[in-house]
Design a protein around this motif. Structure first.
Motif, PDB file in Angstrom:
ATOM      1  N   ILE A   1       1.095  -1.083   0.394  1.00  0.00           N
ATOM      2  CA  ILE A   1      -0.180  -1.572   0.753  1.00  0.00           C
ATOM      3  C   ILE A   1      -0.595  -1.335   2.275  1.00  0.00           C
ATOM      4  O   ILE A   1      -1.572  -1.295   2.787  1.00  0.00           O
ATOM      5  CB  ILE A   1      -0.302  -2.923   0.178  1.00  0.00           C
ATOM      6  N   ILE A   2       0.349  -2.044   2.945  1.00  0.00           N
ATOM      7  CA  ILE A   2       0.237  -1.865   4.572  1.00  0.00           C
ATOM      8  C   ILE A   2       0.060  -0.517   4.966  1.00  0.00           C
ATOM      9  O   ILE A   2      -0.951  -0.317   5.954  1.00  0.00           O
ATOM     10  CB  ILE A   2       1.439  -2.600   5.170  1.00  0.00           C
ATOM     11  N   ALA A   3       0.632   0.261   4.358  1.00  0.00           N
ATOM     12  CA  ALA A   3       0.340   1.737   4.862  1.00  0.00           C
ATOM     13  C   ALA A   3      -0.774   2.275   4.484  1.00  0.00           C
ATOM     14  O   ALA A   3      -1.578   3.010   5.209  1.00  0.00           O
ATOM     15  CB  ALA A   3       1.555   2.877   4.210  1.00  0.00           C
ATOM     16  N   ALA A   4      -1.367   1.889   3.228  1.00  0.00           N
ATOM     17  CA  ALA A   4      -2.667   2.285   2.701  1.00  0.00           C
ATOM     18  C   ALA A   4      -3.629   1.622   3.806  1.00  0.00           C
ATOM     19  O   ALA A   4      -4.837   2.242   3.967  1.00  0.00           O
ATOM     20  CB  ALA A   4      -2.906   1.748   1.284  1.00  0.00           C
ATOM     21  N   ILE A   5      -3.634   0.356   4.020  1.00  0.00           N
ATOM     22  CA  ILE A   5      -4.538  -0.380   5.116  1.00  0.00           C
ATOM     23  C   ILE A   5      -4.481   0.439   6.256  1.00  0.00           C
ATOM     24  O   ILE A   5      -5.429   0.700   6.991  1.00  0.00           O
ATOM     25  CB  ILE A   5      -4.232  -1.752   5.211  1.00  0.00           C
ATOM     26  N   SER A   6      -3.374   0.814   6.788  1.00  0.00           N
ATOM     27  CA  SER A   6      -3.138   1.283   8.155  1.00  0.00           C
ATOM     28  C   SER A   6      -3.761   2.991   8.063  1.00  0.00           C
ATOM     29  O   SER A   6      -4.745   3.088   9.006  1.00  0.00           O
ATOM     30  CB  SER A   6      -1.767   1.858   8.656  1.00  0.00           C
TER      31      SER A   6
END
Length: 157
Positions: A29-34
């Motif tokens: 999810i953090i990668a998707a936000i980034s």
């Protein structure tokens, strides 16, 4: 804080879900936000808002899991015996109206799944069954109306 009764299998399932959410879902999810953030204007970025919503839901579930695990009262079913229905018992019932047999295991709230035959200790059927034994008739008030069951078998596994 009230303790939450659960079986060892239910506790292990919660720990596995927590591990998966914290070590796999969170970084994804953090990668998707980034990635979404790199697309520019955040006010009109649907991918960014969707990823932030996923993050919020995931973090909420992680907090719930941590709370349940901290409050867990793991009951070792291998040490339970007897013919009186208690937490952890697997009960075979027969519906006195239809002669249909049903098998339920009485478990903690977090691990209940009626489709799998696991009912919560707080459910109407479990509350009616606790303290009964083979041969007893149990009256259960359900949202669909009253039901009458006879207890055929009690086992602890």
């Amino acid at each position: 804080m009230d303790k939450i009764p659960m079986t060892a299998a239910g506790h292990a399932a919660l720990e596995e879900e927590l591990r998966r959410r914290a070590s796999s879902e969170r970084p994804r999810i953090i990668a998707a936000i980034s990635e979404a953030r790199s697309h520019g204007d955040l006010s009109e970025n649907a991918e960014y808002h969707a990823a932030k919503e996923q993050q919020s839901l995931n973090e909420g579930r992680i907090a719930d899991l941590e709370n349940m695990i901290a409050r867990a009262d793991v009951i070792d079913l291998s040490k339970l015996t007897g013919d009186i229905i208690t937490f952890g018992a697997t009960v075979t019932l027969v519906d006195e109206d239809t002669d249909e047999e049903k098998v339920y295991q009485i478990v903690g709230e977090p691990e209940s799944d009626v489709k799998q035959g696991r009912v919560s200790i707080g459910s109407p059927i479990a509350r009616a069954l606790v303290g009964k034994k083979v041969g007893d008739t149990v009256e259960v008030v359900t949202p669909g109306g009253g039901k009458s069951y006879e207890v055929l078998k009690v086992r602890f596994a």
